[in-house]
Design a protein around this motif. Sequence first.
Motif, PDB file in Angstrom:
ATOM      1  N   LEU A 229      -4.433  10.155   2.505  1.00 16.69           N
ATOM      2  CA  LEU A 229      -5.279  11.326   2.294  1.00 16.69           C
ATOM      3  C   LEU A 229      -6.519  11.252   3.182  1.00 16.69           C
ATOM      4  O   LEU A 229      -7.089  10.169   3.369  1.00 16.69           O
ATOM      5  CB  LEU A 229      -5.714  11.408   0.828  1.00 16.69           C
ATOM      6  N   ASP A 230      -6.930  12.370   3.725  1.00 16.52           N
ATOM      7  CA  ASP A 230      -8.149  12.414   4.534  1.00 16.52           C
ATOM      8  C   ASP A 230      -9.317  13.001   3.752  1.00 16.52           C
ATOM      9  O   ASP A 230     -10.428  13.143   4.290  1.00 16.52           O
ATOM     10  CB  ASP A 230      -7.904  13.244   5.800  1.00 16.52           C
ATOM     11  N   GLU A 231      -9.057  13.363   2.516  1.00 12.87           N
ATOM     12  CA  GLU A 231     -10.104  13.886   1.624  1.00 12.87           C
ATOM     13  C   GLU A 231      -9.692  13.570   0.199  1.00 12.87           C
ATOM     14  O   GLU A 231      -8.527  13.291  -0.086  1.00 12.87           O
ATOM     15  CB  GLU A 231     -10.251  15.398   1.803  1.00 12.87           C
TER      16      GLU A 231
ATOM     17  N   VAL B 224       0.860  -1.170   0.000  1.00 13.67           N
ATOM     18  CA  VAL B 224       0.000   0.000   0.000  1.00 13.67           C
ATOM     19  C   VAL B 224       0.904   1.229   0.000  1.00 13.67           C
ATOM     20  O   VAL B 224       1.957   1.241   0.651  1.00 13.67           O
ATOM     21  CB  VAL B 224      -0.947   0.003   1.221  1.00 13.67           C
ATOM     22  N   ASP B 225       0.542   2.252  -0.756  1.00  9.82           N
ATOM     23  CA  ASP B 225       1.328   3.489  -0.808  1.00  9.82           C
ATOM     24  C   ASP B 225       0.921   4.429   0.314  1.00  9.82           C
ATOM     25  O   ASP B 225      -0.264   4.504   0.697  1.00  9.82           O
ATOM     26  CB  ASP B 225       1.118   4.191  -2.149  1.00  9.82           C
ATOM     27  N   ALA B 226       1.891   5.158   0.841  1.00  9.99           N
ATOM     28  CA  ALA B 226       1.631   6.165   1.867  1.00  9.99           C
ATOM     29  C   ALA B 226       2.634   7.298   1.718  1.00  9.99           C
ATOM     30  O   ALA B 226       3.732   7.111   1.186  1.00  9.99           O
ATOM     31  CB  ALA B 226       1.722   5.555   3.265  1.00  9.99           C
TER      32      ALA B 226
ATOM     33  N   PRO C 124      -3.814   6.369  -1.298  1.00 11.22           N
ATOM     34  CA  PRO C 124      -5.219   6.087  -0.995  1.00 11.22           C
ATOM     35  C   PRO C 124      -5.861   7.147  -0.109  1.00 11.22           C
ATOM     36  O   PRO C 124      -5.193   7.803   0.697  1.00 11.22           O
ATOM     37  CB  PRO C 124      -5.164   4.739  -0.268  1.00 11.22           C
ATOM     38  N   VAL C 125      -7.167   7.299  -0.274  1.00 12.20           N
ATOM     39  CA  VAL C 125      -7.971   8.118   0.627  1.00 12.20           C
ATOM     40  C   VAL C 125      -8.379   7.234   1.804  1.00 12.20           C
ATOM     41  O   VAL C 125      -8.804   6.083   1.612  1.00 12.20           O
ATOM     42  CB  VAL C 125      -9.214   8.677  -0.094  1.00 12.20           C
TER      43      VAL C 125
END
Length: 465
Positions: A308-310, A282-284, A442-443
């Motif tokens: 992301l949170d949005e 998973v990307d972060a 990812p969101v």
Amino acid sequence: PPFYIEKKFDGYRIQLHVDRPAGTVRFWTRNAIDHGGQSNFGILGPAVAAQVRPARVVLDGELSVWRLSRRAEEPFNLLRPAWNAAGDASLGLGDSHFCGAEEAASAATADPDWTPPALADLVLLYAPFDVLWLAEAGGCTAHLPLPARKALLAAVVGRLPPGTVGVEVGVEHAPVAGGGGGGGGGGSGSGSRTGARTRMLGRLEPLLAGEPFMCDSAGTPVPRPACLAGSTPADIEAAYRSADERGEEGIVVKGAAAAWSPGERDGGWVKMKPEYERLHEVDALVVGFNYGTGHRGGLASEYVCALLDERPPARDPATGLLPHRPPGAPLPRFATFVRVGTGFTMLERERLDACLQELKAPREGGAEAAGGRHFPPWLRVAGTASEAADQWVADPTHPRTPVLALKADVRVTQTRSYAVGLGLRHVTIARLQEDRCWADIPVARDFLETIRQQKGLLGRSRERG
């Protein structure tokens, strides 16, 4: 048989030392710590007295917690709260919020179908799989081949008869209201209903080839063995896939001719676990970092990563570029996800450090307090020490802000240490994603929904479809 295939438990590896002439029952770890009193494991004493036949014997096995309604082990982090609850007279057998059990279990499972159990639904379990010393056999038995030790195990530990869930252990609790739910069960040999008893249940269940392992709330044996005799690679493959499908820790393959030895690293035992085979990525985004010590001193060595949170703005369909953000416009919101520090070579670490030194912001600049710590205003946090960073990036949307591909076990855990609320097991850095930017990660809410749909898994294996 050439080998045995045993269930890999999610519990405490414990040597049980029984010395009836001395009046002692001790629960030793491999670090030579007696957890009988220290961790309340001695509360299993009545079950040991009822099921262990010899006067002096040493067993090797695992302490765990069995849930009757699920016919399966509970998560590891429920073990200590459950054993402590057995000695807490203020609790009732219908209590499902004992000693932070809901929080403890959430740290080990992200399965949305899991619910906190009542005490009446649990059995304190010791699963012996080996006999290391037996007075009647002349003392030490560790040198004997495994089939001989398994034969001793069958003779040493008596199995409870069908219809009996366990032996009553611990202090008296208030019974389940109405004498009904919570998993049924009975005391030692009684088969009584849950409402008729006031203590939790304990049980010893030996791992014997081909025999049923544990039971349901009516005391009916579960036909699924926890130990099998094997002779071909296909036997190992079938046992591993079956354990994987049930979401278990894995299997342990033990050579029949091998003597018992401490440490399990002599080649006689081989563990097979999902994280050894099935890792997903998973990307972060790296939003902060901590400096290392020793040979990593002065280098960014641990990275606080976020999702992301949005939702990011849509890219231009013609150019693929993100829209320009006007000066003074607020930065997009991010949410802390995980801290990671392994997987990079020293050269890769130095290269990333050089990038982060250019992107860092002063710790005091534009920070707000959360739980006594300082975090950027664009970052949603849980306010824990796990999220704290020595330095934060000044602008997470800078095109050079690093995106890391994180590699982790397929099983995801719930956590309160990070804002996203889901953590990664055995996480390492796979690589730096140089062709990706902040808008490609990812969101958080989409990630959570994906994990929910996949029953707590980061990815799907071919067996799960």
